[in-house]
Design a protein around this motif. Structure first.
Motif, PDB file in Angstrom:
ATOM      1  N   THR A  50       0.832  -1.199   0.000  1.00 46.12           N
ATOM      2  CA  THR A  50       0.000   0.000   0.000  1.00 46.12           C
ATOM      3  C   THR A  50       0.872   1.256   0.000  1.00 46.12           C
ATOM      4  OG1 THR A  50      -1.714  -1.175   1.207  1.00 46.12           O
ATOM      5  CG2 THR A  50      -1.834   1.222   1.238  1.00 46.12           C
ATOM      6  N   LYS A  51       1.951   1.221   0.765  1.00 43.55           N
ATOM      7  CA  LYS A  51       2.836   2.382   0.877  1.00 43.55           C
ATOM      8  C   LYS A  51       3.679   2.588  -0.375  1.00 43.55           C
ATOM      9  CE  LYS A  51       1.930   3.867   4.986  1.00 43.55           C
ATOM     10  NZ  LYS A  51       1.527   5.208   5.289  1.00 43.55           N
ATOM     11  N   ILE A  52       4.143   1.492  -0.970  1.00 39.43           N
ATOM     12  CA  ILE A  52       4.987   1.558  -2.172  1.00 39.43           C
ATOM     13  C   ILE A  52       4.370   0.616  -3.209  1.00 39.43           C
ATOM     14  CG2 ILE A  52       7.316   1.366  -3.118  1.00 39.43           C
ATOM     15  CD1 ILE A  52       8.384   1.556  -0.231  1.00 39.43           C
ATOM     16  N   PRO A  53       3.362   1.106  -3.938  1.00 39.90           N
ATOM     17  CA  PRO A  53       2.690   0.244  -4.923  1.00 39.90           C
ATOM     18  C   PRO A  53       3.684  -0.334  -5.934  1.00 39.90           C
ATOM     19  CG  PRO A  53       1.476   2.288  -4.608  1.00 39.90           C
ATOM     20  CD  PRO A  53       2.793   2.445  -3.885  1.00 39.90           C
ATOM     21  N   GLY A  54       3.509  -1.602  -6.230  1.00 41.62           N
ATOM     22  CA  GLY A  54       4.360  -2.253  -7.222  1.00 41.62           C
ATOM     23  C   GLY A  54       5.600  -2.912  -6.659  1.00 41.62           C
ATOM     24  N   ILE A  55       5.919  -2.665  -5.393  1.00 45.96           N
ATOM     25  CA  ILE A  55       7.113  -3.285  -4.817  1.00 45.96           C
ATOM     26  C   ILE A  55       6.809  -4.763  -4.537  1.00 45.96           C
ATOM     27  CG2 ILE A  55       6.643  -2.819  -2.363  1.00 45.96           C
ATOM     28  CD1 ILE A  55       9.661  -1.976  -2.194  1.00 45.96           C
ATOM     29  N   PRO A  56       7.722  -5.653  -4.877  1.00 42.29           N
ATOM     30  CA  PRO A  56       7.483  -7.077  -4.612  1.00 42.29           C
ATOM     31  C   PRO A  56       7.506  -7.360  -3.099  1.00 42.29           C
ATOM     32  CG  PRO A  56       9.247  -6.776  -6.220  1.00 42.29           C
ATOM     33  CD  PRO A  56       8.944  -5.441  -5.630  1.00 42.29           C
ATOM     34  N   VAL A  57       6.356  -7.675  -2.552  1.00 44.58           N
ATOM     35  CA  VAL A  57       6.215  -7.879  -1.109  1.00 44.58           C
ATOM     36  C   VAL A  57       7.123  -8.999  -0.614  1.00 44.58           C
ATOM     37  CG1 VAL A  57       4.577  -8.510   0.718  1.00 44.58           C
ATOM     38  CG2 VAL A  57       3.871  -6.976  -1.115  1.00 44.58           C
ATOM     39  N   GLU A  58       7.283 -10.053  -1.406  1.00 44.65           N
ATOM     40  CA  GLU A  58       8.101 -11.184  -0.980  1.00 44.65           C
ATOM     41  C   GLU A  58       9.592 -10.841  -0.895  1.00 44.65           C
ATOM     42  OE1 GLU A  58       7.917 -11.230  -5.416  1.00 44.65           O
ATOM     43  OE2 GLU A  58       6.440 -10.943  -3.835  1.00 44.65           O
ATOM     44  N   LYS A  59       9.993  -9.717  -1.475  1.00 37.32           N
ATOM     45  CA  LYS A  59      11.396  -9.294  -1.425  1.00 37.32           C
ATOM     46  C   LYS A  59      11.603  -8.100  -0.492  1.00 37.32           C
ATOM     47  CE  LYS A  59      12.653 -10.995  -5.943  1.00 37.32           C
ATOM     48  NZ  LYS A  59      13.436 -10.744  -7.143  1.00 37.32           N
ATOM     49  N   THR A  60      10.566  -7.746   0.253  1.00 38.10           N
ATOM     50  CA  THR A  60      10.618  -6.580   1.132  1.00 38.10           C
ATOM     51  C   THR A  60      10.372  -7.043   2.561  1.00 38.10           C
ATOM     52  OG1 THR A  60       9.711  -5.306  -0.701  1.00 38.10           O
ATOM     53  CG2 THR A  60       9.723  -4.252   1.451  1.00 38.10           C
ATOM     54  N   HIS A  61      11.230  -6.582   3.481  1.00 37.68           N
ATOM     55  CA  HIS A  61      11.171  -7.078   4.857  1.00 37.68           C
ATOM     56  C   HIS A  61      11.375  -5.938   5.854  1.00 37.68           C
ATOM     57  CE1 HIS A  61      11.771 -10.904   2.822  1.00 37.68           C
ATOM     58  NE2 HIS A  61      12.825 -10.351   2.239  1.00 37.68           N
ATOM     59  N   CYS A  62      10.636  -6.016   6.951  1.00 34.73           N
ATOM     60  CA  CYS A  62      10.895  -5.128   8.078  1.00 34.73           C
ATOM     61  C   CYS A  62      11.530  -5.979   9.169  1.00 34.73           C
ATOM     62  CB  CYS A  62       9.610  -4.473   8.586  1.00 34.73           C
ATOM     63  SG  CYS A  62       9.971  -3.198   9.822  1.00 34.73           S
ATOM     64  N   LEU A  63      12.707  -5.564   9.598  1.00 35.39           N
ATOM     65  CA  LEU A  63      13.459  -6.293  10.612  1.00 35.39           C
ATOM     66  C   LEU A  63      13.581  -5.443  11.867  1.00 35.39           C
ATOM     67  CD1 LEU A  63      16.326  -7.436   8.225  1.00 35.39           C
ATOM     68  CD2 LEU A  63      14.341  -8.793   8.931  1.00 35.39           C
ATOM     69  N   TYR A  74      14.234  -0.425  14.065  1.00 34.18           N
ATOM     70  CA  TYR A  74      13.783  -1.283  12.973  1.00 34.18           C
ATOM     71  C   TYR A  74      14.331  -0.764  11.659  1.00 34.18           C
ATOM     72  CZ  TYR A  74      10.051   2.170  11.997  1.00 34.18           C
ATOM     73  OH  TYR A  74       9.347   3.310  11.702  1.00 34.18           O
ATOM     74  N   ILE A  75      14.356  -1.676  10.679  1.00 33.50           N
ATOM     75  CA  ILE A  75      14.875  -1.342   9.362  1.00 33.50           C
ATOM     76  C   ILE A  75      14.026  -2.041   8.297  1.00 33.50           C
ATOM     77  CG2 ILE A  75      16.592  -3.214   9.458  1.00 33.50           C
ATOM     78  CD1 ILE A  75      18.504  -1.315   7.909  1.00 33.50           C
ATOM     79  N   TRP A  76      13.618  -1.275   7.295  1.00 39.40           N
ATOM     80  CA  TRP A  76      12.916  -1.824   6.131  1.00 39.40           C
ATOM     81  C   TRP A  76      13.934  -2.018   5.015  1.00 39.40           C
ATOM     82  CZ3 TRP A  76       8.203  -3.676   5.006  1.00 39.40           C
ATOM     83  CH2 TRP A  76       7.134  -3.379   5.854  1.00 39.40           C
ATOM     84  N   VAL A  77      13.965  -3.191   4.398  1.00 41.16           N
ATOM     85  CA  VAL A  77      14.874  -3.464   3.287  1.00 41.16           C
ATOM     86  C   VAL A  77      14.118  -4.112   2.130  1.00 41.16           C
ATOM     87  CG1 VAL A  77      16.933  -3.677   4.745  1.00 41.16           C
ATOM     88  CG2 VAL A  77      15.571  -5.720   4.227  1.00 41.16           C
ATOM     89  N   THR A  83      21.945  -8.847  -6.154  1.00 41.70           N
ATOM     90  CA  THR A  83      23.178  -8.375  -5.504  1.00 41.70           C
ATOM     91  C   THR A  83      23.054  -6.998  -4.851  1.00 41.70           C
ATOM     92  OG1 THR A  83      23.982  -7.462  -7.592  1.00 41.70           O
ATOM     93  CG2 THR A  83      24.662  -9.731  -7.038  1.00 41.70           C
ATOM     94  N   ASN A  84      21.871  -6.381  -4.882  1.00 40.33           N
ATOM     95  CA  ASN A  84      21.699  -5.060  -4.259  1.00 40.33           C
ATOM     96  C   ASN A  84      20.534  -5.071  -3.276  1.00 40.33           C
ATOM     97  OD1 ASN A  84      22.297  -2.121  -4.026  1.00 40.33           O
ATOM     98  ND2 ASN A  84      20.185  -1.985  -4.716  1.00 40.33           N
ATOM     99  N   LEU A  85      20.826  -4.647  -2.050  1.00 44.30           N
ATOM    100  CA  LEU A  85      19.811  -4.491  -1.014  1.00 44.30           C
ATOM    101  C   LEU A  85      19.519  -3.007  -0.875  1.00 44.30           C
ATOM    102  CD1 LEU A  85      18.242  -6.206   1.132  1.00 44.30           C
ATOM    103  CD2 LEU A  85      19.942  -5.392   2.771  1.00 44.30           C
ATOM    104  N   TYR A  86      18.246  -2.646  -1.035  1.00 42.33           N
ATOM    105  CA  TYR A  86      17.833  -1.251  -0.919  1.00 42.33           C
ATOM    106  C   TYR A  86      17.314  -1.033   0.496  1.00 42.33           C
ATOM    107  CZ  TYR A  86      16.734   3.206  -3.050  1.00 42.33           C
ATOM    108  OH  TYR A  86      16.748   4.526  -3.402  1.00 42.33           O
ATOM    109  N   ILE A  87      17.899  -0.097   1.205  1.00 40.34           N
ATOM    110  CA  ILE A  87      17.455   0.235   2.562  1.00 40.34           C
ATOM    111  C   ILE A  87      16.385   1.309   2.426  1.00 40.34           C
ATOM    112  CG2 ILE A  87      18.146   1.163   4.801  1.00 40.34           C
ATOM    113  CD1 ILE A  87      20.993   0.011   4.170  1.00 40.34           C
ATOM    114  N   LEU A  88      15.165   0.938   2.746  1.00 39.76           N
ATOM    115  CA  LEU A  88      14.038   1.855   2.614  1.00 39.76           C
ATOM    116  C   LEU A  88      13.889   2.769   3.822  1.00 39.76           C
ATOM    117  CD1 LEU A  88      11.489  -0.762   1.252  1.00 39.76           C
ATOM    118  CD2 LEU A  88      12.626   1.037  -0.070  1.00 39.76           C
ATOM    119  N   HIS A  89      14.262   2.274   4.999  1.00 36.27           N
ATOM    120  CA  HIS A  89      14.097   3.070   6.215  1.00 36.27           C
ATOM    121  C   HIS A  89      14.895   2.432   7.348  1.00 36.27           C
ATOM    122  CE1 HIS A  89      12.042   5.848   8.909  1.00 36.27           C
ATOM    123  NE2 HIS A  89      11.956   4.844   9.759  1.00 36.27           N
ATOM    124  N   LEU A  90      15.529   3.263   8.160  1.00 34.90           N
ATOM    125  CA  LEU A  90      16.238   2.805   9.367  1.00 34.90           C
ATOM    126  C   LEU A  90      15.897   3.758  10.494  1.00 34.90           C
ATOM    127  CD1 LEU A  90      18.441   1.188  10.968  1.00 34.90           C
ATOM    128  CD2 LEU A  90      20.085   2.846  10.082  1.00 34.90           C
TER     129      LEU A  90
END
Length: 168
Positions: A50-63, A74-77, A83-90
């Protein structure tokens, strides 16, 4: 905790039992985030699709970030490529800052995602301390500059930065 210089930092998927601590942290960071970006930060319990339409949910994680059996942030990745991890929020709680927990969390990400060769993120130019933090951690490749009038979702100019995890 003030005298502590080295702490172990563990990352794990956010659970509902952590909701009180993470919700308190989210409420704490909202005013600052609104000031630097003109929008709310990602909540640890947001529906990312909902926050980022089109982002693959299975490849997005909140840790959640833990140290000494305590949730400290917490960190959203997003696994953008193999080979690239995008840090969405820390976010690190105010009382836990200046203990190298952000740096330790990034090191823990390297361990959690050993296949990654780069980490990428967007940082607001209004977030002076955040920019200093990311640059000190080696996010020194400037990939893109985005202004609010260029379809950005924030009210500030943002810099897309990349860190190479292995020498080029």
């Amino acid at each position: 905790m003030k005298g502590s210089t080295t702490m172990t930092c563990l990352l794990s998927p956010v659970t509902s039992s952590e909701q009180p601590q993470l919700q308190a942290l989210y409420i704490e960071i909202k005013p600052y985030f609104m000031t630097i970006e003109g929008r709310n930060p990602l909540s640890p319990f947001d529906d990312i699709a909902t926050k980022i339409p089109g982002i693959p949910v299975e490849k997005t994680h909140c840790l959640s970030i833990h140290t000494n059996d305590q949730v400290v942030g917490y960190i959203w990745v997003f696994e953008e490529t193999p080979t690239n991890l995008y840090i969405l929020h820390l976010s690190i709680g105010r009382q836990f800052r200046r203990h190298h927990l952000g740096q330790t969390a990034i090191t823990a990400l390297v361990t959690r995602y050993p296949q990654m060769t780069t980490f990428t993120l967007m940082a607001s130019t209004k977030n002076y301390s955040g920019l200093k933090f990311w640059l000190a951690l080696g996010f020194s490749d400037l990939l893109y500059v985005e202004a609010p009038d260029e379809n950005a979702v924030t009210s500030t100019v943002e810099l897309e930065l990349r860190k190479h995890l292995r020498p080029l």
